[in-house]
Design a protein around this motif. Structure first.
Motif, short mmCIF file in Angstrom:
data_model
loop_
_atom_site.label_atom_id
_atom_site.label_comp_id
_atom_site.label_asym_id
_atom_site.label_seq_id
_atom_site.Cartn_x
_atom_site.Cartn_y
_atom_site.Cartn_z
N PRO A 45 -8.69 32.63 25.67
CA PRO A 45 -7.72 31.60 25.26
C PRO A 45 -6.83 31.11 26.41
O PRO A 45 -6.27 30.02 26.32
N GLN A 46 -6.71 31.91 27.47
CA GLN A 46 -5.92 31.46 28.61
C GLN A 46 -6.57 30.25 29.28
O GLN A 46 -5.88 29.38 29.82
N LYS A 47 -7.91 30.20 29.23
CA LYS A 47 -8.64 29.09 29.84
C LYS A 47 -9.02 28.03 28.81
O LYS A 47 -9.07 26.83 29.12
N TYR A 48 -9.30 28.48 27.60
CA TYR A 48 -9.71 27.57 26.52
C TYR A 48 -8.81 27.85 25.32
O TYR A 48 -9.17 28.64 24.43
N PRO A 49 -7.63 27.23 25.26
CA PRO A 49 -6.61 27.59 24.27
C PRO A 49 -7.04 27.46 22.81
O PRO A 49 -6.46 28.12 21.94
N SER A 50 -8.03 26.63 22.53
CA SER A 50 -8.42 26.40 21.14
C SER A 50 -9.34 27.48 20.58
O SER A 50 -9.59 27.52 19.37
#
Length: 357
Positions: free
Chosen positions: A44-49
């Motif tokens: 989620p740090q790179k792809y929050p969704s």
């Protein structure tokens, strides 16, 4: 465009973060919705969704997921693929397909009995040098090929203590790791060999699994040599191909992996283009005249794998990276290990006669 394919990604190590997730992030055909991380929360740090799940069972049980992509260690490829197929998901599994041909055969049968797609991520079919070599051979610029030599050499003398690929367990070692790429390329270009002779070694003093191999595949007139080692500080040509009227020599490496590792997203017209300094040398005869010149490399694009897969899942186009291809690669790895153990040439038995293109 139809709705994007919703992806569940099993694992968030180098394979997932370098070779898969960047394409889901940049291709409208896909949407990354969930990532299996057993203990961390890095995705989620790179792809929050995305949401994080803690087990493969939780991932495959999610009704919103259409496609499960398996990038976890090799011993998980078979059980995770089986669970995902049984849960009614399409499946992409990193190479090697499985650790044994018996496991591979079970998955081939399971996929055939389902209405879901099972595919092996053979991204080295989508690199600059392979595209260029395929074009040279298809145009018969070398005549009939009598010798094909492919190398995957590098220099890394030190141990990587936490690297599961270097641990003494099934599916580890350079033959399963890099050999799976070279073997698949040979099968794609030349079909099924008649017999195999293999030399597989542990060259580094700390090695627990193989870190060198030399495979000789016999096709009758054509001989294929596949080689990889970890103690090659100054590599020679990556490919050397000799035919009845000419030769093609290729140095260097497709730039995509290095760019992705550096965090560059796979976009733009220049993606996958090699520098001119490593374009291949063609020395042959064309229309009665000798030609010795470099030829421009075609651009590589790992993303074409996922474009083709989308067309298969959504538009029922023929699958390009078939589970049977994965089976044949694993079976040849087993035959290579047997050849080395017996110190002799052995027939290439048990391969599946399946089209590659």
């Amino acid at each position: 465009m139809a709705q994007p394919i919703r992806v569940g990604l099993a694992g968030f190590g180098i394979s997932a973060t370098v070779f898969h997730a960047p394409f889901f992030a940049t291709m409208p055909e896909y949407e990354l919705v969930a990532v299996l991380e057993r203990t961390k929360n890095e995705s989620p740090q790179k792809y929050p969704s995305v949401r994080v799940v803690r087990s493969i069972e939780e991932l495959v049980a999610d009704p919103s997921i259409d496609l499960v992509v398996i990038t976890t260690p090799n011993e998980t490829h078979f059980p995770y693929s089986k669970l995902a197929l049984q849960a009614g998901k399409h499946v992409v599994v990193e190479k090697p397909f499985t650790n044994t041909s018996a496991e591979a055969q079970e998955l081939v049968k399971l996929a055939a009995a389902s209405d879901k797609i099972l595919s092996v991520y053979q991204n080295r079919r989508y690199v600059s040098d392979f595209f260029t070599i395929r074009d040279v051979l298809d145009k018969k610029l070398l005549g009939e090929v009598h010798e094909f030599e492919g190398h995957y050499d590098r220099y890394r003398a030190e141990a990587r203590p936490q690297a599961w690929r270097e641990a003494a367990k099934p599916g580890s070692g350079i033959l399963y790791d890099l050999g799976a790429h070279l073997i698949d390329q040979a099968l794609y270009l030349f079909g099924l060999p008649q017999n195999i002779t293999a030399d597989i070694r542990q060259q580094r003093p700390h090695a627990k699994v193989d870190d060198y191999f030399d495979l000789r595949l016999n096709y009758g007139f054509t001989k294929v040599i596949l080689h990889a080692g970890m103690l090659v500080r100054e590599p020679g040509p990556r490919y050397m191909i000799h035919g009845t009227i000419g030769s093609f020599i290729k140095n260097g490496e497709d730039p995509q992996e290095a760019l992705l590792r550096a965090g560059v997203l796979p976009t733009g017209d220049n993606w996958g283009r090699e520098p001119e300094a490593i374009h291949g040398l063609l020395h042959t005869e064309i229309d009665g005249k000798l030609v010795r010149q470099t030829i421009p490399s075609q651009a590589g694009d790992y993303g074409l794998y996922y474009k083709n897969l989308y067309n298969t899942i959504v538009h029922q186009a023929p699958l390009k990276e078939k589970p049977e291809h994965g089976y044949n690669t694993v079976r040849l790895i087993e035959l290579a290990l047997e050849s080395h153990s017996r110190q002799c040439t052995i027939p290439c038995s048990g391969l599946l006669d399946v089209e590659y293109r």
